[in-house]
Scaffold this active site. Structure first.
Site, mmCIF file in Angstrom:
data_model
loop_
_atom_site.group_PDB
_atom_site.id
_atom_site.type_symbol
_atom_site.label_atom_id
_atom_site.label_comp_id
_atom_site.label_asym_id
_atom_site.label_seq_id
_atom_site.Cartn_x
_atom_site.Cartn_y
_atom_site.Cartn_z
ATOM 1 N N LYS A 169 -75.344 -32.000 26.362
ATOM 2 C CA LYS A 169 -76.077 -33.016 27.115
ATOM 3 C C LYS A 169 -77.252 -32.318 27.790
ATOM 4 O O LYS A 169 -77.063 -31.482 28.679
ATOM 5 C CB LYS A 169 -75.184 -33.675 28.166
ATOM 6 N N GLY A 199 -75.532 -40.757 40.598
ATOM 7 C CA GLY A 199 -74.679 -40.833 41.783
ATOM 8 C C GLY A 199 -75.006 -41.969 42.733
ATOM 9 O O GLY A 199 -74.378 -42.100 43.786
ATOM 10 N N THR A 250 -69.665 -40.005 39.013
ATOM 11 C CA THR A 250 -69.463 -40.332 40.426
ATOM 12 C C THR A 250 -68.737 -41.668 40.632
ATOM 13 O O THR A 250 -67.920 -41.787 41.546
ATOM 14 C CB THR A 250 -70.833 -40.377 41.143
ATOM 15 N N ALA A 306 -75.583 -42.387 34.019
ATOM 16 C CA ALA A 306 -75.918 -42.289 35.448
ATOM 17 C C ALA A 306 -76.277 -43.619 36.083
ATOM 18 O O ALA A 306 -76.942 -44.449 35.485
ATOM 19 C CB ALA A 306 -77.052 -41.313 35.707
ATOM 20 N N GLY A 307 -75.801 -43.783 37.316
ATOM 21 C CA GLY A 307 -76.199 -44.920 38.138
ATOM 22 C C GLY A 307 -75.214 -46.071 38.172
ATOM 23 O O GLY A 307 -75.361 -47.005 38.953
#
Lengths: 270, 78
Positions: free
Chosen positions: A112, A173, A222, A199-200
């Site tokens: 990644k 996050g 997260t 992400a997010g």
């Protein structure tokens, strides 16, 4: 390219295929921010993920020689490890990290790639990411690239040879969910490689929405590790991903302004 | 009376290991370095002066004075 069954993939009519390998789960998870190795293990297992990200960092010299090793609980035999370049702000650092990861994992070349722009947003530095991509593709790496939700840039990464393109839903996050669903949809429509939201994501409905938009998968860390009960959230995310994927394949009804009765009018006795 | 060979005192070399200056006896192989650090058999990767040192060459790779050495492993990350 020949297609190889992932060892743990059940027979499935709807596999996720990345770099010629079939996966049964469309949820990819990170292993950061957990309180201990046992929680990491339990949440990863509950997520049903087959592809799991790890970071590459300096070994502590001379201290905690017997501290538990992540790879003892996240076994490379059981999971496809996806080393990341988190924390890299230059193409050069990202390239070094990928090469170390490949050596660490005995030649495993799926990575990644993320090259960050600044600490406040953790948005990608696209120029540096493009530079790193060119070098790493030449070097034989199979790159899943973290990028922003820009359809033009996403297509460019595909043309450079990335095996998957991973636009962010929102800052890493942040838990803000998909901030630009129309761009994500455009990226998906343009693509011939898998598109994964990375992400997010904040909760299961965010993951379901990503899948309903046609994404091939979602990578998150997260949202699970930071939940009050990470193991339960991992299970929720697994279901959100599956539900969203099925809804996408089933084809949602069009949105209409006015009602449409569900019960027939014929045969009413009043 | 048997005569014993007495090894001359080994010279000390300075290297930078994971960002910190360290002293080791010279003529040390990568394998011996890892053994000294208690890291033999651990799953790690080694970079010296920004070049990967493959595991298969740990025995033959000799650490040089002034080497910049990075030893890394996998940890939790997203």
């Amino acid at each position: 390219m020949s297609t190889v069954m992932h060892p743990s993939a059940a027979v499935s009519g709807d596999p996720l295929i990345i770099a010629g390998v079939e996966y049964h789960s469309r949820l990819l998870v990170g292993t950061g921010k957990y309180k201990d190795m046992e929680e990491t293990r339990a949440a990863t297992e509950a997520s049903g993920a087959e592809i799991v990200t790890v970071a590459i960092r300096r070994t502590n010299i001379g201290q905690n020689a017997d501290e538990p090793n992540l790879l003892d609980v996240i076994s490379p035999q059981q999971y496809t490890l996806l080393p990341n370049t988190a924390g890299c702000y230059t193409a050069e650092d990202a390239i070094r990290t990928c090469r170390l990861a490949r050596e660490l994992l005995d030649g495993h070349d799926l990575v990644k790639l993320e090259v960050l722009g600044d600490e406040k947003t953790l948005f990608p530095d696209i120029m540096q990411t493009l530079q790193a991509t060119e070098v790493l593709v030449r070097d034989g790496f199979k790159i899943m690239v973290y990028t922003n939700d820009d359809p033009i840039v996403a297509k460019r990464f595909e043309e450079l040879g990335c095996v998957a393109v991973m636009p962010l839903a929102a800052p890493i996050g942040s838990g803000l969910g998909i901030r630009n669903p129309y761009n994500i949809m455009t990226i998906v429509e343009n693509a011939t490689v898998p598109i994964l939201v990375d992400a997010g994501v904040g909760t299961a409905s965010d993951a379901a929405l990503a899948m309903e938009l046609g994404c091939d998968g979602v990578l998150m860390n997260t949202a699970i590790a930071g939940a009050r009960d990470p193991v339960l959230m991992a299970s929720a995310m697994k279901k959100g991903i599956e539900a969203g994927r099925e809804a996408y394949r089933a084809g949602r009804i069009p949105r209409k302004r006015f009602a449409s009765a569900s019960s027939p009018i014929d045969g009413t006795f009043f | 009376m048997p005569r014993y060979y007495v090894a001359p005192p080994r010279k000390i070399m300075h290297i930078i290991l994971n960002g910190d200056p360290r002293e080791f006896p010279d003529s040390l192989s990568a394998s011996q370095l890892l053994q000294d650090l208690g890291l033999t058999g651990k799953r790690l990767a080694l970079e010296i002066n920004r070049e990967i040192v493959p595991r298969s060459t740990f025995d033959s790779h000799i650490i040089q004075p002034g080497d910049l050495i990075e030893i890394v492993h996998a940890i939790g990350g997203g």
